[in-house]
Write a protein that holds these residues in place. Structure first.
Motif, PDB file in Angstrom:
ATOM      1  N   LYS A   1       6.959 -15.085  -0.340  1.00  0.00           N
ATOM      2  CA  LYS A   1       7.069 -13.688   0.049  1.00  0.00           C
ATOM      3  C   LYS A   1       5.690 -13.150   0.417  1.00  0.00           C
ATOM      4  O   LYS A   1       4.711 -13.458  -0.247  1.00  0.00           O
ATOM      5  N   PRO A   2       5.602 -12.329   1.481  1.00  0.00           N
ATOM      6  CA  PRO A   2       4.309 -11.773   1.858  1.00  0.00           C
ATOM      7  C   PRO A   2       3.813 -10.791   0.810  1.00  0.00           C
ATOM      8  O   PRO A   2       4.601 -10.127   0.138  1.00  0.00           O
ATOM      9  N   SER A   3       2.499 -10.694   0.638  1.00  0.00           N
ATOM     10  CA  SER A   3       1.946  -9.760  -0.321  1.00  0.00           C
ATOM     11  C   SER A   3       2.156  -8.333   0.173  1.00  0.00           C
ATOM     12  O   SER A   3       2.200  -8.071   1.370  1.00  0.00           O
ATOM     13  N   LEU A   4       2.278  -7.396  -0.767  1.00  0.00           N
ATOM     14  CA  LEU A   4       2.500  -6.010  -0.410  1.00  0.00           C
ATOM     15  C   LEU A   4       1.220  -5.398   0.146  1.00  0.00           C
ATOM     16  O   LEU A   4       0.117  -5.759  -0.243  1.00  0.00           O
ATOM     17  N   ALA A   5       1.402  -4.450   1.067  1.00  0.00           N
ATOM     18  CA  ALA A   5       0.247  -3.728   1.597  1.00  0.00           C
ATOM     19  C   ALA A   5      -0.412  -2.953   0.473  1.00  0.00           C
ATOM     20  O   ALA A   5       0.258  -2.387  -0.396  1.00  0.00           O
ATOM     21  N   ARG A   6      -1.752  -2.912   0.458  1.00  0.00           N
ATOM     22  CA  ARG A   6      -2.466  -2.275  -0.637  1.00  0.00           C
ATOM     23  C   ARG A   6      -3.444  -1.244  -0.103  1.00  0.00           C
ATOM     24  O   ARG A   6      -3.893  -1.297   1.030  1.00  0.00           O
ATOM     25  N   GLY A   7      -3.774  -0.280  -0.958  1.00  0.00           N
ATOM     26  CA  GLY A   7      -4.705   0.766  -0.594  1.00  0.00           C
ATOM     27  C   GLY A   7      -6.125   0.404  -0.966  1.00  0.00           C
ATOM     28  O   GLY A   7      -6.398  -0.625  -1.578  1.00  0.00           O
ATOM     29  N   ALA A   8      -7.033   1.320  -0.596  1.00  0.00           N
ATOM     30  CA  ALA A   8      -8.456   1.109  -0.869  1.00  0.00           C
ATOM     31  C   ALA A   8      -9.062   2.388  -1.439  1.00  0.00           C
ATOM     32  O   ALA A   8     -10.119   2.825  -1.020  1.00  0.00           O
ATOM     33  N   GLY A   9      -8.350   2.985  -2.388  1.00  0.00           N
ATOM     34  CA  GLY A   9      -8.855   4.186  -3.023  1.00  0.00           C
ATOM     35  C   GLY A   9      -8.556   5.478  -2.295  1.00  0.00           C
ATOM     36  O   GLY A   9      -9.077   6.539  -2.663  1.00  0.00           O
ATOM     37  N   GLN A  10      -7.714   5.452  -1.246  1.00  0.00           N
ATOM     38  CA  GLN A  10      -7.381   6.681  -0.528  1.00  0.00           C
ATOM     39  C   GLN A  10      -6.646   7.647  -1.465  1.00  0.00           C
ATOM     40  O   GLN A  10      -5.916   7.239  -2.365  1.00  0.00           O
ATOM     41  N   HIS A  11      -6.867   8.944  -1.231  1.00  0.00           N
ATOM     42  CA  HIS A  11      -6.295   9.985  -2.074  1.00  0.00           C
ATOM     43  C   HIS A  11      -4.959  10.427  -1.495  1.00  0.00           C
ATOM     44  O   HIS A  11      -4.902  10.977  -0.390  1.00  0.00           O
ATOM     45  N   VAL A  12      -3.868  10.191  -2.224  1.00  0.00           N
ATOM     46  CA  VAL A  12      -2.508  10.462  -1.757  1.00  0.00           C
ATOM     47  C   VAL A  12      -1.874  11.538  -2.630  1.00  0.00           C
ATOM     48  O   VAL A  12      -1.891  11.442  -3.863  1.00  0.00           O
ATOM     49  N   LEU A  13      -1.315  12.561  -2.003  1.00  0.00           N
ATOM     50  CA  LEU A  13      -0.591  13.609  -2.724  1.00  0.00           C
ATOM     51  C   LEU A  13       0.907  13.364  -2.582  1.00  0.00           C
ATOM     52  O   LEU A  13       1.424  13.241  -1.471  1.00  0.00           O
ATOM     53  N   ILE A  14       1.605  13.285  -3.703  1.00  0.00           N
ATOM     54  CA  ILE A  14       3.048  13.037  -3.726  1.00  0.00           C
ATOM     55  C   ILE A  14       3.776  14.330  -4.046  1.00  0.00           C
ATOM     56  O   ILE A  14       3.470  15.006  -5.034  1.00  0.00           O
ATOM     57  N   LEU A  15       4.750  14.667  -3.212  1.00  0.00           N
ATOM     58  CA  LEU A  15       5.614  15.823  -3.441  1.00  0.00           C
ATOM     59  C   LEU A  15       7.021  15.312  -3.722  1.00  0.00           C
ATOM     60  O   LEU A  15       7.711  14.857  -2.816  1.00  0.00           O
ATOM     61  N   ALA A  16       7.437  15.373  -4.973  1.00  0.00           N
ATOM     62  CA  ALA A  16       8.753  14.859  -5.365  1.00  0.00           C
ATOM     63  C   ALA A  16       9.285  15.699  -6.516  1.00  0.00           C
ATOM     64  O   ALA A  16       8.593  15.897  -7.526  1.00  0.00           O
ATOM     65  N   GLY A  17      10.513  16.200  -6.372  1.00  0.00           N
ATOM     66  CA  GLY A  17      11.096  17.045  -7.400  1.00  0.00           C
ATOM     67  C   GLY A  17      11.792  16.279  -8.498  1.00  0.00           C
ATOM     68  O   GLY A  17      11.869  16.753  -9.639  1.00  0.00           O
ATOM     69  N   GLU A  18      12.302  15.085  -8.196  1.00  0.00           N
ATOM     70  CA  GLU A  18      13.014  14.297  -9.202  1.00  0.00           C
ATOM     71  C   GLU A  18      12.008  13.523 -10.048  1.00  0.00           C
ATOM     72  O   GLU A  18      11.199  12.758  -9.505  1.00  0.00           O
ATOM     73  N   PRO A  19      12.033  13.688 -11.368  1.00  0.00           N
ATOM     74  CA  PRO A  19      11.044  13.025 -12.235  1.00  0.00           C
ATOM     75  C   PRO A  19      11.018  11.508 -12.075  1.00  0.00           C
ATOM     76  O   PRO A  19       9.942  10.899 -12.080  1.00  0.00           O
ATOM     77  N   ASP A  20      12.189  10.879 -11.931  1.00  0.00           N
ATOM     78  CA  ASP A  20      12.227   9.420 -11.795  1.00  0.00           C
ATOM     79  C   ASP A  20      11.546   8.969 -10.511  1.00  0.00           C
ATOM     80  O   ASP A  20      10.796   7.984 -10.501  1.00  0.00           O
ATOM     81  N   THR A  21      11.816   9.685  -9.419  1.00  0.00           N
ATOM     82  CA  THR A  21      11.181   9.342  -8.147  1.00  0.00           C
ATOM     83  C   THR A  21       9.679   9.547  -8.213  1.00  0.00           C
ATOM     84  O   THR A  21       8.894   8.715  -7.754  1.00  0.00           O
ATOM     85  N   ALA A  22       9.268  10.667  -8.800  1.00  0.00           N
ATOM     86  CA  ALA A  22       7.840  10.964  -8.915  1.00  0.00           C
ATOM     87  C   ALA A  22       7.127   9.903  -9.745  1.00  0.00           C
ATOM     88  O   ALA A  22       6.045   9.426  -9.375  1.00  0.00           O
ATOM     89  N   GLU A  23       7.729   9.506 -10.861  1.00  0.00           N
ATOM     90  CA  GLU A  23       7.092   8.508 -11.729  1.00  0.00           C
ATOM     91  C   GLU A  23       7.015   7.147 -11.036  1.00  0.00           C
ATOM     92  O   GLU A  23       5.979   6.463 -11.112  1.00  0.00           O
ATOM     93  N   LEU A  24       8.090   6.758 -10.347  1.00  0.00           N
ATOM     94  CA  LEU A  24       8.088   5.476  -9.644  1.00  0.00           C
ATOM     95  C   LEU A  24       6.998   5.440  -8.584  1.00  0.00           C
ATOM     96  O   LEU A  24       6.228   4.477  -8.493  1.00  0.00           O
ATOM     97  N   LEU A  25       6.917   6.500  -7.778  1.00  0.00           N
ATOM     98  CA  LEU A  25       5.921   6.532  -6.714  1.00  0.00           C
ATOM     99  C   LEU A  25       4.503   6.562  -7.272  1.00  0.00           C
ATOM    100  O   LEU A  25       3.622   5.824  -6.815  1.00  0.00           O
ATOM    101  N   ALA A  26       4.266   7.423  -8.251  1.00  0.00           N
ATOM    102  CA  ALA A  26       2.916   7.554  -8.809  1.00  0.00           C
ATOM    103  C   ALA A  26       2.451   6.244  -9.434  1.00  0.00           C
ATOM    104  O   ALA A  26       1.327   5.783  -9.182  1.00  0.00           O
ATOM    105  N   THR A  27       3.309   5.618 -10.226  1.00  0.00           N
ATOM    106  CA  THR A  27       2.932   4.368 -10.890  1.00  0.00           C
ATOM    107  C   THR A  27       2.700   3.259  -9.875  1.00  0.00           C
ATOM    108  O   THR A  27       1.703   2.529  -9.940  1.00  0.00           O
ATOM    109  N   THR A  28       3.621   3.131  -8.908  1.00  0.00           N
ATOM    110  CA  THR A  28       3.522   2.067  -7.913  1.00  0.00           C
ATOM    111  C   THR A  28       2.271   2.214  -7.050  1.00  0.00           C
ATOM    112  O   THR A  28       1.544   1.246  -6.811  1.00  0.00           O
TER     113      THR A  28
END
Length: 241
Positions: free
Chosen positions: A8-35
């Motif tokens: 399987k190909p490796s997942l695309a990765r960041g390099a310290g960029q600052h990302v703001l997540i807007l998500a109202g559902e706690p499960d979605t917010a936690e999944l995105l933030a952790t990942t």
């Protein structure tokens, strides 16, 4: 030693960029933030459009990831125009049946979308494309073209002769991939990983190719062809595919 074709190909990765997540559902917010933190991004998290405007007014973010399920989302663009100096690119997370109302708001070259339920690999891949930004005029590959088909990566627009093609982001990515690989057969897996960041089974590829064909080949000799059992290719052909 050659690479394992089944790996399987490796997942695309960041390099310290600052990302703001807007998500109202706690499960979605936690999944995105952790990942995204594990993938190498610095994360900000908020749950309303009003809070996003306040954050964008005081902090510079490289990317905004937005879950479109929020009830106060429609006012974010209108309210934000007078006060936000830096407008980061936006990745929308949206149900497929909402694309009709969302796409006119996507803009060109600044925003993209991933349909829900989303795959983490696809989110990371689309984020990486947005963070790279549009190609600058004059750089190699700035205007991919084939025959009377011309693409502009700065505006994310395409033309067949004088006619502008009204393409969705996924259709544009597919057409670009075909043009850059003209006369080369691309498998469904290759197309899926380029367009969405992950392979999609079922008839998702067939539907995407069919929609693109109706737009690109409507008024001229067909350029998009099927190699049955293998995939799709772009180019001039004398016979039926």
């Amino acid at each position: 030693m050659s690479a394992d074709p089944t790996a399987k190909p490796s997942l695309a990765r960041g390099a310290g960029q600052h990302v703001l997540i807007l998500a109202g559902e706690p499960d979605t917010a936690e999944l995105l933030a952790t990942t995204l933190e594990l993938a190498g991004y610095r994360i900000g998290l908020t749950d309303t459009a009003a809070k996003v405007l306040a954050r964008l007014d005081t902090h510079r973010f490289d990317l905004l990831v937005v879950d479109t399920a929020l009830p106060d989302l429609p006012g974010i663009a209108r309210a934000g125009r007078p006060v936000i100096a830096h407008r980061p690119p936006v990745l929308y997370l949206t149900p497929y049946d909402s694309l009709g109302s969302l796409l006119p708001e996507l803009g060109l070259g600044e925003k993209d979308y991933v349909t829900k339920p989303f795959r983490v690999a696809e989110v990371l891949a689309r984020m990486q494309v947005l963070l790279r930004g549009p190609a600058a005029p004059g750089r190699p590959g700035h205007s991919p073209c084939y025959d009377d088909l011309v693409l502009d990566d700065t505006l994310c627009r395409a033309w067949r002769g004088p006619r502008a093609l009204d393409l969705t982001p996924a259709e544009y990515r597919l057409l670009r991939h075909l043009v850059l690989n003209a006369h080369r057969v691309l498998s469904k897996e290759q197309i899926g990983r380029y367009v969405w960041g992950d392979f999609r089974g079922g008839n998702a590829i067939e539907q995407l190719v069919s929609r693109l064909r109706r737009k690109a080949d409507r008024d001229g000799p067909p350029l998009i062809h099927t190699r049955r059992g293998f995939g799709y290719w772009l180019g001039r052909a004398d016979g039926e595919d």
